[in-house]
Design an enzyme around this catalytic site. Structure first.
Site, PDB file in Angstrom:
ATOM      1  N   HIS A 101      40.269  37.797  44.321  1.00 46.92           N
ATOM      2  CA  HIS A 101      41.513  38.394  45.008  1.00 46.92           C
ATOM      3  C   HIS A 101      42.612  38.375  44.215  1.00 46.92           C
ATOM      4  CE1 HIS A 101      42.422  34.060  44.966  1.00 46.92           C
ATOM      5  NE2 HIS A 101      43.918  34.245  44.962  1.00 46.92           N
TER       6      HIS A 101
HETATM    7  C1  UD1 Z   1      48.650  35.049  47.348  1.00 44.87           C
HETATM    8  C2  UD1 Z   1      49.445  34.309  46.286  1.00 44.87           C
HETATM    9  C3  UD1 Z   1      48.355  33.882  45.316  1.00 44.87           C
HETATM   10  C4  UD1 Z   1      47.249  32.808  45.984  1.00 44.87           C
HETATM   11  C5  UD1 Z   1      46.695  33.510  47.315  1.00 44.87           C
HETATM   12  C6  UD1 Z   1      45.777  32.634  47.917  1.00 44.87           C
HETATM   13  C7  UD1 Z   1      51.468  35.145  45.466  1.00 44.87           C
HETATM   14  C8  UD1 Z   1      52.196  36.107  44.631  1.00 44.87           C
HETATM   15  N1  UD1 Z   1      49.877  35.244  45.667  1.00 44.87           N
HETATM   16  O1  UD1 Z   1      48.065  36.156  47.209  1.00 44.87           O
HETATM   17  O2  UD1 Z   1      48.852  32.975  44.164  1.00 44.87           O
HETATM   18  O3  UD1 Z   1      46.301  32.579  45.264  1.00 44.87           O
HETATM   19  O4  UD1 Z   1      47.758  33.895  48.371  1.00 44.87           O
HETATM   20  O5  UD1 Z   1      45.055  33.202  48.857  1.00 44.87           O
HETATM   21  O6  UD1 Z   1      52.153  34.516  46.317  1.00 44.87           O
HETATM   22  N2  UD1 Z   1      46.931  40.507  53.738  1.00 44.87           N
HETATM   23  C9  UD1 Z   1      46.402  40.426  54.954  1.00 44.87           C
HETATM   24  N3  UD1 Z   1      46.243  39.430  55.940  1.00 44.87           N
HETATM   25  C10 UD1 Z   1      46.921  38.108  55.443  1.00 44.87           C
HETATM   26  C11 UD1 Z   1      47.737  37.959  54.609  1.00 44.87           C
HETATM   27  C12 UD1 Z   1      47.447  39.116  53.612  1.00 44.87           C
HETATM   28  O7  UD1 Z   1      45.682  41.540  55.345  1.00 44.87           O
HETATM   29  O8  UD1 Z   1      46.998  37.327  56.478  1.00 44.87           O
HETATM   30  C13 UD1 Z   1      46.779  41.446  52.812  1.00 44.87           C
HETATM   31  C14 UD1 Z   1      48.050  42.409  52.829  1.00 44.87           C
HETATM   32  O9  UD1 Z   1      47.719  43.875  52.778  1.00 44.87           O
HETATM   33  C15 UD1 Z   1      48.761  41.626  51.653  1.00 44.87           C
HETATM   34  C16 UD1 Z   1      47.579  41.518  50.800  1.00 44.87           C
HETATM   35  O10 UD1 Z   1      46.691  40.901  51.528  1.00 44.87           O
HETATM   36  O11 UD1 Z   1      49.822  42.696  51.009  1.00 44.87           O
HETATM   37  C17 UD1 Z   1      47.967  40.293  49.556  1.00 44.87           C
HETATM   38  O12 UD1 Z   1      48.658  39.190  50.271  1.00 44.87           O
HETATM   39  P1  UD1 Z   1      49.798  38.256  49.446  1.00 44.87           P
HETATM   40  O13 UD1 Z   1      50.353  37.135  50.538  1.00 44.87           O
HETATM   41  O14 UD1 Z   1      50.915  39.270  49.135  1.00 44.87           O
HETATM   42  O15 UD1 Z   1      49.066  37.834  48.312  1.00 44.87           O
HETATM   43  P2  UD1 Z   1      47.586  37.261  47.954  1.00 44.87           P
HETATM   44  O16 UD1 Z   1      46.772  38.219  47.006  1.00 44.87           O
HETATM   45  O17 UD1 Z   1      46.865  36.805  49.368  1.00 44.87           O
HETATM   46  N1  UDP Z   2      38.397  29.397  50.942  1.00 45.28           N
HETATM   47  C1  UDP Z   2      37.925  29.519  52.195  1.00 45.28           C
HETATM   48  N2  UDP Z   2      37.358  30.450  52.724  1.00 45.28           N
HETATM   49  C2  UDP Z   2      37.135  31.724  51.887  1.00 45.28           C
HETATM   50  C3  UDP Z   2      37.488  31.637  50.594  1.00 45.28           C
HETATM   51  C4  UDP Z   2      38.223  30.599  50.107  1.00 45.28           C
HETATM   52  O1  UDP Z   2      37.953  28.632  52.913  1.00 45.28           O
HETATM   53  O2  UDP Z   2      36.501  32.674  52.471  1.00 45.28           O
HETATM   54  C5  UDP Z   2      38.906  28.216  50.518  1.00 45.28           C
HETATM   55  C6  UDP Z   2      38.420  27.712  49.338  1.00 45.28           C
HETATM   56  O3  UDP Z   2      37.318  26.843  49.531  1.00 45.28           O
HETATM   57  C7  UDP Z   2      39.558  26.910  48.813  1.00 45.28           C
HETATM   58  C8  UDP Z   2      40.872  27.723  49.044  1.00 45.28           C
HETATM   59  O4  UDP Z   2      40.496  28.686  50.050  1.00 45.28           O
HETATM   60  O5  UDP Z   2      39.820  25.591  49.337  1.00 45.28           O
HETATM   61  C9  UDP Z   2      41.247  28.789  47.947  1.00 45.28           C
HETATM   62  O6  UDP Z   2      41.966  29.954  48.202  1.00 45.28           O
HETATM   63  P1  UDP Z   2      42.246  31.075  47.395  1.00 45.28           P
HETATM   64  O7  UDP Z   2      41.043  31.548  46.602  1.00 45.28           O
HETATM   65  O8  UDP Z   2      42.851  32.180  48.498  1.00 45.28           O
HETATM   66  O9  UDP Z   2      43.175  30.824  46.544  1.00 45.28           O
HETATM   67  P2  UDP Z   2      43.652  29.953  45.046  1.00 45.28           P
HETATM   68  O10 UDP Z   2      43.143  28.742  45.408  1.00 45.28           O
HETATM   69  O11 UDP Z   2      43.359  31.029  44.181  1.00 45.28           O
HETATM   70  O12 UDP Z   2      45.334  30.073  45.009  1.00 45.28           O
END
Ligand code: UD1
Ligand code: UDP
Length: 363
Positions: free
Chosen positions: A206
Site C-alpha cells: 500500500h
Molecule cells: C495511510 C498512512 C500510512 C499508513 C496507512 C495505513 C499517511 C501519509 N499515510 O496511508 O502511513 O501506513 O494509512 O493503512 O498518513 N481510501 C479509500 N478508503 C478509505 C481510505 C482511503 O478508498 O477508507 C483511498 C483514497 O483514495 C485515498 C487513498 O486510499 O486517497 C490513500 O489513503 P490515505 O489515508 O491518504 O493513505 P494510506 O495509503 O491509507
Molecule cells: N490488516 C488487516 N487487514 C488487511 C491488511 C492489514 O486487518 O487486509 C491489519 C494488519 O494485520 C495490521 C494492520 O492492519 O494489524 C497494518 O495496517 P497497514 O498495513 O494498513 O498499515 P501500516 O502498519 O503499514 O502502517
C-alpha cells in the site's frame, strides 16, 4: 482515577487496531476523549476493527476523509483543535506517523497541551516518505515519547529529543496476543479464493512509494503471478486503484481480494508459508507469529526483524529480478528467531504508567 480528561487520537486502520488496547488501559485511569479523524472511513478499513476489537464509538469523528497531504493534515489540525478547545484534555495521545498523527499533535502543541507519542523513535532515514517527516516532527514536539524498542529509545536520546523517553514495547504486540485465539483460519473465510489446506503466500502492498511507481508495481505483480505457490493479496484501496489504473488484475497464481478484518488477517499471516509486504504492522505480526517475511522496501523502521533473520528486504526497483529467488530461498529453509525485540506484550500498561508519570511531573 484522575478527574482530568486524556485525549486519544487515531484515524487509520492500524491506529484503530492499536487504540483498542490503549483505550482500554487508559480508561481505568482517566476520563477519556476519543477522536477518530476519519482518515480511513470505508467499513473494511475502519468499522470492522471497532466491531471485532470492541473499540467504543469515538466521542468525536472528524470526517477528514482523503486528500493530498496538505489538505488532509490541515483538516485534521483544524478539526482536532476545535475538539481540544471544547474538551480541554490535559494531554493528547497520538500513535504512529500518519497525517492524522501529525495534525492532532500540532493542534495540541499549538494549544500548549502536552503530547504523548506512541511509536516514537522509529526512523527510515528516507525523507521522501511523508511518514518519516511526520514522525520526526511529532517526536520533536512530544512531551512523552513511548519507544517500542531499545533502538528507538536510543535514537531519541542520540537526537536529544526534549520529551521524556519511556521504553514501552509495541502495543501492536499486546493486540495480537490478546486476539490470537480469535484468529480465523483462511478456510473458514467465505472470501478466501483457495482450497482448504492449500499452501499460500499472503501479500499486502500500500505504500505510496510503490503504488506510485508503475514499473515497479507491474514488475512485482508479474513476479507474484509466477511464484511457486498461490499468493493472496487483500488490496488496500490505494493499491486497488493503482492496479486498476494500470489494467493489472488477478491472474496466474495471484489472487486480489478485498481487505480482510483483523481476525482474518492474523489468521492468514499465521497460516501462510510466507508473507510479502510493505506494511509495518504486517512485518511485525509475521515476526511474532514465526512466519518468514519479505518486505518490498529499501529500508524498514523495524530493523530488528531483519537483524534477527525474520525479515528480508527487497528493493521495489529490483523486485522484478530478485523477489522470486528470495521467496524460493526463504521457503526452502526452516527458521526460528528470538521474538522479544518489541517487549512482552504489556506495552499498553507501560504506556499508561508513563503517562501517569508525565501527569505527576507536570503537577
Ligand atoms: C495511510 C498512512 C500510512 C499508513 C496507512 C495505513 C499517511 C501519509 N499515510 O496511508 O502511513 O501506513 O494509512 O493503512 O498518513 N481510501 C479509500 N478508503 C478509505 C481510505 C482511503 O478508498 O477508507 C483511498 C483514497 O483514495 C485515498 C487513498 O486510499 O486517497 C490513500 O489513503 P490515505 O489515508 O491518504 O493513505 P494510506 O495509503 O491509507
Ligand atoms: N490488516 C488487516 N487487514 C488487511 C491488511 C492489514 O486487518 O487486509 C491489519 C494488519 O494485520 C495490521 C494492520 O492492519 O494489524 C497494518 O495496517 P497497514 O498495513 O494498513 O498499515 P501500516 O502498519 O503499514 O502502517
Amino acid at each position: 482515577m484522575s478527574d482530568r480528561a486524556l485525549a486519544i487520537c487515531y484515524g487509520t486502520r492500524p491506529q484503530v487496531i492499536k487504540a483498542s488496547m490503549l483505550i482500554e488501559a487508559a480508561a481505568a485511569r482517566w476520563p477519556l476523549v476519543t477522536v477518530d479523524t476519519g482518515q480511513h472511513y470505508d467499513y473494511e478499513l475502519n468499522a470492522v476493527f471497532y466491531e471485532q476489537l470492541g473499540v467504543p464509538r469515538p466521542h468525536h469523528f472528524l470526517e477528514v476523509g482523503s486528500g493530498r497531504h496538505a489538505a488532509q493534515t490541515a483538516a485534521v489540525l483544524t478539526r482536532a483543535a476545535e475538539v481540544f478547545e471544547g474538551a480541554k484534555p490535559w494531554a493528547v495521545v497520538v500513535i504512529g506517523d500518519t497525517n492524522s498523527t501529525l495534525g492532532c499533535a500540532l493542534a495540541a502543541t499549538q494549544m500548549r497541551i502536552p503530547v504523548v507519542h506512541v511509536e516514537a523513535g522509529l526512523r527510515s532515514n528516507d525523507r521522501a516518505m511523508a511518514e518519516e517527516i511526520n514522525r520526526r516532527v511529532v517526536d520533536a514536539i512530544a512531551d512523552l515519547l513511548c519507544a517500542p524498542s531499545r533502538a528507538a529509545a536510543d535514537e531519541l536520546r542520540r537526537e536529544h529529543q526534549p520529551g521524556m523517553i519511556a521504553l514501552t514495547g509495541d502495543v501492536a504486540h499486546d493486540v495480537l496476543l490478546r486476539n490470537l485465539s480469535r484468529a480465523r483460519a483462511p478456510r473458514d473465510n467465505e472470501a478466501w479464493p483457495l482450497d482448504a489446506g492449500e499452501k499460500f503466500a499472503i501479500a499486502t502492498l500500500h505504500r505510496a512509494e510503490l503504488t506510485g511507481n508503475a514499473d515497479a508495481l507491474a514488475a512485482i505483480v508479474g513476479v507474484l503471478r509466477a511464484l511457486p505457490l498461490p499468493v493472496v493479496l487483500p488490496a488496500h484501496p490505494r493499491v486497488r486503484d493503482a492496479l486498476a489504473a494500470r489494467g493489472l488484475a488477478s491472474g496466474g497464481k495471484l489472487h486480489f481480494i478485498a481487505p480482510l478484518g483483523y481476525f482474518e488477517m492474523i489468521g492468514a499471516i499465521r497460516d501462510a508459508s510466507i508473507v510479502i509486504t510493505d506494511s509495518g504492522g504486517v512485518q511485525r505480526e509475521a515476526y511474532w507469529m514465526g512466519t518468514p517475511c519479505i518486505t518490498v522496501r529499501t529500508e524498514t523502521e523495524w530493523r530488528e526483524t531483519v537483524a534477527l533473520g525474520a525479515n528480508t528486504l527487497v528493493a521495489p526497483v529490483s523486485a522484478g529480478k530478485e523477489l522470486q529467488g528470495v521467496v524460493e530461498k526463504r521457503l526452502g529453509s526452516v527458521e526460528e528467531w528470538d521474538r522479544s525485540a518489541y517487549g512482552a506484550g504489556d506495552a499498553a500498561a507501560r504506556i499508561t504508567d508513563a503517562i501517569a508519570s508525565l501527569e505527576r511531573a507536570l503537577g
